[in-house]
Enzyme design. Sequence first.
Site, PDB file in Angstrom:
ATOM      1  N   HIS A  38       1.020  -0.911   0.072  1.00  0.00           N
ATOM      2  CA  HIS A  38       0.534  -0.288   0.049  1.00  0.00           C
ATOM      3  C   HIS A  38       1.124   1.194   0.339  1.00  0.00           C
ATOM      4  CE1 HIS A  38      -3.265  -2.149   2.094  1.00  0.00           C
ATOM      5  NE2 HIS A  38      -3.002  -2.887   2.201  1.00  0.00           N
TER       6      HIS A  38
ATOM      7  N   GLU B 271       2.704  -1.539   4.631  1.00  0.00           N
ATOM      8  CA  GLU B 271       2.205   0.827   3.295  1.00  0.00           C
ATOM      9  C   GLU B 271       3.594   0.762   4.174  1.00  0.00           C
ATOM     10  OE1 GLU B 271      -0.863   2.118   3.371  1.00  0.00           O
ATOM     11  OE2 GLU B 271      -1.978   0.873   4.876  1.00  0.00           O
TER      12      GLU B 271
ATOM     13  N   HIS C 180      -2.076  -2.970  -3.803  1.00  0.00           N
ATOM     14  CA  HIS C 180      -4.054  -2.401  -3.155  1.00  0.00           C
ATOM     15  C   HIS C 180      -5.023  -2.801  -4.232  1.00  0.00           C
ATOM     16  CE1 HIS C 180      -6.580  -0.487   0.256  1.00  0.00           C
ATOM     17  NE2 HIS C 180      -7.344  -1.919   0.121  1.00  0.00           N
TER      18      HIS C 180
ATOM     19  N   ASP D 152      -3.308   2.745  -4.941  1.00  0.00           N
ATOM     20  CA  ASP D 152      -2.361   2.711  -4.154  1.00  0.00           C
ATOM     21  C   ASP D 152      -1.543   1.015  -4.295  1.00  0.00           C
ATOM     22  OD1 ASP D 152      -3.877   0.811  -2.155  1.00  0.00           O
ATOM     23  OD2 ASP D 152      -2.845   1.497  -0.421  1.00  0.00           O
TER      24      ASP D 152
HETATM   25 ZN   LIG Z   1      -4.212   0.795   0.258  1.00  0.00          ZN
END
Ligand SMILES: [Zn+2]
Length: 179
Positions: free
Chosen positions: A35, A117, A153, A163
């Site tokens: 992400h 992330e 994602h 993302d």
């Molecule tokens: Zn995401």
Amino acid sequence: MRIDAEGWCHGLRRIASPNCDRRLPGTEVSLLVIHNISLPPGEFGGKAIEQLFTNTLDCDTHPYYERLRGLQVSAHFLVRRDGQLIQFVSCSKRAWHAGVSEWQGRSRCNDFSLGIELEGDDDTPFTDAQYAALIRLTRRLQRHYPLRDITGHSDIAPGRKTDPGPYFDWPRFLSALQA
Ligand SMILES: [Zn+2]
């Protein structure tokens, strides 16, 4: 970097998020989801991501945060711009990172995935330090979990999520894992 029996990586920062729950017994962790996130969008370096993942973000401090009010989300890991790694959720648990999602006909990707992330957005290249940390972490996770696929994602929630975005260099990442 060592992963203990509870699913926590040692040798990196740990900020426990309450936004997680148990995986169903017998679930293989087979998917890694990449992400990007920045809060406010396009601004890097603040504490807002950590606050969002720990339900301590003051949503009155920025107009964008209005849409985050009451949201309970998390990811297993965050890679900051300088390459610092933070773990929010044990890999043994289900982090709430993917939302409504589907991978190869299987829905609810949170059930069987890990989420990483990268601090960033869809308009900015990620840093060399982030690639280095991401590659190091992914290699470690691959040794510990039966990860069969790595995806973004945007691939498991198309039309809803974009993302990690066009600036994430998939060939760079994937070729480094094979090296
Ligand atoms: Zn995401």
